[in-house]
Write an enzyme that holds these catalytic residues in place. Structure first.
Site: not given
Ligand code: GDP
Ligand code: MN
Length: 401
Positions: A112, A206
């Site tokens: 992530y 993101e």
């Protein structure tokens, strides 16, 4: 402002940040054509991805792998036009109107990564975790130690030591077969991504998952997903980004409001509000709730509104079928009460208003404004104070229901 994944990946590619090959498609035929092109470029399998402004598409059935070219068509038919429900869309879901066809690049490791505008530290901060693919909010709650927060000094920008910290946290230097090569990839990836974030005035970026794909010497660090939000106040200097806006993903009332330079946000309640000044708008919403009502919107017409702008603001409120009563709460300072009265009267006549309307005016030219409303022949309930107005509009809403 939000954009789609395929648009984010195009920006990544242009910035030199590694992404899989992919082509957007607006019809099933285009999806098949896209897959054919990717196959000609060497793709073995494909990923058919719904393009909506919400995450969690994979779990909701909006991301599917096609092992062969033949599988692309039925998957595209299924996903395009579907109402995709994810934890981010709410129960009503979102209609899928665009697809992204990508070359399949099965991830060996999913991590992530995000860049955020860190207002507490006044800089851009990086968030990263070796545990990607899953919900980051959930991870933050259960195992916050698994998330690295790395603030970047705006004066220095991205430095090699940031990359070293990040690589070691993500375990990427542990690849002893080619440690320096993987480190170099990560450094290039981050250096370019950070520069793009700053250059394009992003507010959130993101990548989940950030993945390791390929074997041995072909091992690559790639963005398999991409989400970018931009600072809307900076769009004036990025016409190329402004062009990426997909109006079908926006609230139509908010788009209309933007045209008139009104600060407007749709809410779930049934009392329409027209207020000047953000602070007064917030306290108006609070006092409506205090008396048992629910505001249908936040609307700040601003200080220098014209009667025309007020008319448009009024039309916006009355267009919403949820609205059962309207509260106009104006403190005339720069904005004059007679201008508001003129706008309210014009709008009420134009839209043929049948809803109860409570108006509280105070400040510059208040007498003139009140007189205009009283002589307009319209059914308007005047209020002597904000408190009085809130009580009256909640009562009117309850009577109407
Ligand atoms: P999201 O569910 O909206 O976040 O959509 P993603 O783009 O993240 O896709 C969902 C999941 O598909 C990812 O987390 C991956 O684990 C998985 N996936 C499996 N194979 C592939 C592949 O070849 N390419 C991509 N992009 N995703 C893959
Ligand atoms: Mn994702």
């Amino acid at each position: 402002m939000k954009i789609h994944e395929y648009q984010a990946k195009e920006l990544f590619r242009n910035a030199g940040v590694a992404v899989p090959n992919g082509i957007p498609a607006f019809t099933v035929d285009e999806a098949v054509e896209a897959a054919k092109k990717l196959q000609a470029g060497g793709a073995k399998g494909f990923v058919v991805k719904a393009q909506i402004h919400a995450g969690g598409r994979g779990k909701g059935g909006g991301v599917k792998i096609a092992k062969t070219l033949e599988e692309v068509k039925p998957l595209a038919e299924k996903i395009l036009g579907m109402n995709l429900v994810t934890h981010q869309t709410g129960p009503e879901g979102k209609l899928v109107q665009r697809l992204f066809i990508e070359e399949a690049t099965p991830p060996k490791t999913e991590m992530y990564l995000s860049l955020i505008l860190d207002r507490d530290r006044s800089c851009v901060s990086i968030l990263a975790s070796a545990e990607g693919g899953m919900d980051i909010e959930e991870l933050a709650e259960k195992s916050p130690e698994k998330i690295l927060t790395l603030p970047v000094d705006p004066g220095l920008g991205w430095q090699a030591f940031h990359s070293r910290k990040l690589a070691s946290f993500l375990g990427l230097t542990l690849d002893m077969k080619s440690p320096s090569r993987m480190f170099q990839q990560l450094h290039n990836f981050m250096d370019r991504l950070y520069a793009m974030f700053v250059e394009k005035d992003c507010s959130i970026l993101e990548i989940n998952p950030l993945a390791l794909v390929g074997e041995g010497a072909d091992e690559k660090l790639m963005a398999l997903d991409g989400k970018i939000n931009f600072d809307s106040n900076a769009l004036a200097r990025h016409p190329d980004i402004q062009k990426l806006q997909d109006p079908s993903e926006e609230d139509p009332a908010e788009l209309e409001a933007a045209k008139w330079d009104l600060n407007f946000i749709s809410l779930d309640g049934n009392i329409g509000c027209m207020v000047n000044g953000a602070g007064l708008a917030m306290s108006t919403m609070d006092i409506i709730q205090h008396y048992g009502g629910e505001p249908a919107n936040f609307l700040d017409v601003g200080g220098g509104a014209t009667a025309e702008k007020v008319t448009e603001a009024f039309k916006l409120i009355t267009k919403d079928p949820k609205v059962k009563a309207i509260f106009v709460n104006i403190f005339g300072g720069i904005m004059k009460c007679d201008t508001i009265a003129e706008g309210v009267i014009a709008a009420t006549k134009q839209v043929g208003l049948t809803l109860p309307l409570v108006v509280r005016l105070e400040g510059t030219n208040v007498e003139k404004g009140r007189e205009m409303l009283a002589n307009s022949g319209l059914k308007i309930t005047p209020a002597t104070s904000m408190d009085d107005g809130a009580k009256k509009v909640v009562a009117a809403m309850k009577e109407g229901n």
